[in-house]
Design a protein around this motif. Structure first.
Motif, PDB file in Angstrom:
ATOM      1  N   VAL A  51      42.158  38.658  40.205  1.00 26.46           N
ATOM      2  CA  VAL A  51      40.983  39.399  39.770  1.00 26.46           C
ATOM      3  C   VAL A  51      39.961  38.417  39.192  1.00 26.46           C
ATOM      4  O   VAL A  51      40.295  37.588  38.354  1.00 26.46           O
ATOM      5  CB  VAL A  51      41.373  40.460  38.714  1.00 26.46           C
ATOM      6  N   GLY A  55      35.824  41.491  37.667  1.00 31.17           N
ATOM      7  CA  GLY A  55      36.728  42.598  37.947  1.00 31.17           C
ATOM      8  C   GLY A  55      36.961  42.866  39.426  1.00 31.17           C
ATOM      9  O   GLY A  55      37.551  43.874  39.789  1.00 31.17           O
ATOM     10  N   HIS A  99      42.261  36.016  36.958  1.00 30.15           N
ATOM     11  CA  HIS A  99      43.392  36.484  36.156  1.00 30.15           C
ATOM     12  C   HIS A  99      44.137  37.555  36.947  1.00 30.15           C
ATOM     13  O   HIS A  99      43.754  37.905  38.053  1.00 30.15           O
ATOM     14  CB  HIS A  99      42.909  37.023  34.795  1.00 30.15           C
ATOM     15  N   THR A 100      45.206  38.063  36.364  1.00 26.40           N
ATOM     16  CA  THR A 100      45.966  39.125  37.000  1.00 26.40           C
ATOM     17  C   THR A 100      46.037  40.319  36.070  1.00 26.40           C
ATOM     18  O   THR A 100      45.972  40.168  34.853  1.00 26.40           O
ATOM     19  CB  THR A 100      47.386  38.659  37.386  1.00 26.40           C
ATOM     20  N   GLU A 101      46.144  41.483  36.641  1.00 23.99           N
ATOM     21  CA  GLU A 101      46.345  42.696  35.852  1.00 23.99           C
ATOM     22  C   GLU A 101      47.781  43.176  35.976  1.00 23.99           C
ATOM     23  O   GLU A 101      48.113  44.258  35.517  1.00 23.99           O
ATOM     24  CB  GLU A 101      45.338  43.763  36.278  1.00 23.99           C
ATOM     25  N   GLY A 130      47.126  49.978  36.702  1.00 23.46           N
ATOM     26  CA  GLY A 130      45.750  50.326  37.044  1.00 23.46           C
ATOM     27  C   GLY A 130      45.493  50.131  38.532  1.00 23.46           C
ATOM     28  O   GLY A 130      46.275  49.489  39.245  1.00 23.46           O
ATOM     29  N   THR A 132      43.349  48.273  40.137  1.00 26.55           N
ATOM     30  CA  THR A 132      43.205  46.884  40.566  1.00 26.55           C
ATOM     31  C   THR A 132      44.557  46.196  40.659  1.00 26.55           C
ATOM     32  O   THR A 132      44.809  45.437  41.601  1.00 26.55           O
ATOM     33  CB  THR A 132      42.263  46.117  39.610  1.00 26.55           C
ATOM     34  N   ALA A 133      45.449  46.457  39.713  1.00 25.53           N
ATOM     35  CA  ALA A 133      46.791  45.859  39.749  1.00 25.53           C
ATOM     36  C   ALA A 133      47.550  46.317  40.992  1.00 25.53           C
ATOM     37  O   ALA A 133      48.205  45.518  41.667  1.00 25.53           O
ATOM     38  CB  ALA A 133      47.565  46.217  38.485  1.00 25.53           C
ATOM     39  N   GLN A 136      46.252  44.525  43.956  1.00 22.08           N
ATOM     40  CA  GLN A 136      46.763  43.160  44.027  1.00 22.08           C
ATOM     41  C   GLN A 136      48.083  43.134  44.801  1.00 22.08           C
ATOM     42  O   GLN A 136      48.275  42.289  45.679  1.00 22.08           O
ATOM     43  CB  GLN A 136      47.002  42.591  42.622  1.00 22.08           C
TER      44      GLN A 136
END
Length: 169
Positions: A51, A55, A99-101, A130, A132-133, A136
């Motif tokens: 991410v 975002g 980064h990662t969520e 979430g 976005t996670a 991923q």
């Protein structure tokens, strides 16, 4: 006579400094941006999705999968790609603002793939993740197993299974 030649020289200089007759033109469309193939090629690299600071889901080319002798060992297994994803971004990727969520995890990862379908089992709770996670996981699995990212991916975790979805990155 000298005065006339000086005036003539000044006139020639003035004309040459004003331009060479090239007219202004509009912008000409020439197509999209150029694309290049990067090493490692699609068979040798792993594509992980992290991410950005804005975002947005961002693909990052991971390393080449090597055997214990340090030699290329064929296509990167999807399980390895997901282990790398759950390990978080590299120091270089973090320095670039990625980064990662997803929570870090080192448990067992399972993956099965068929025609345009991938089933993934990860050692984390997935229902509370979430959007976005989840993307991923889905996009990393879709590109690891499907190659072009079009595979339908089903993600299961410690707390159940999510509906099948496609990577829309």
């Amino acid at each position: 006579m000298k005065r006339l030649s000086r005036l003539g020289l000044a006139a020639v200089a003035a004309v040459s400094l004003t331009g060479c007759g090239v007219r202004q033109s509009d912008v000409i469309e020439a197509g999209g941006p150029a694309t290049v193939t990067v090493f490692p090629d699609a068979e040798q690299r792993v594509l992980l999705f992290f991410v950005s600071s804005e975002g947005r889901l961002t693909p990052v080319s991971g390393g080449v999968f090597m055997d214990r002798k340090g030699e290329y060992d064929g296509k990167v297994p999807g399980e390895v790609a997901l282990m790398m994803l759950l390990g978080g971004p590299s120091a270089t990727a973090r320095a670039a603002g990625l980064h990662t969520e997803l929570p870090r995890s080192a448990g067992h990862i399972g993956m099965k793939s068929g025609t345009d379908q991938v089933s993934v089992r990860v050692p984390i709770a997935v229902r509370g993740l979430g959007k976005t996670a989840v993307r991923q996981l889905v996009c990393t699995a879709a590109y690891a197993e499907g190659g072009d990212g079009t595979a339908e991916v089903t993600v299961a975790g410690d707390d159940g299974r999510l509906p099948a979805m496609h990577c829309d990155a």
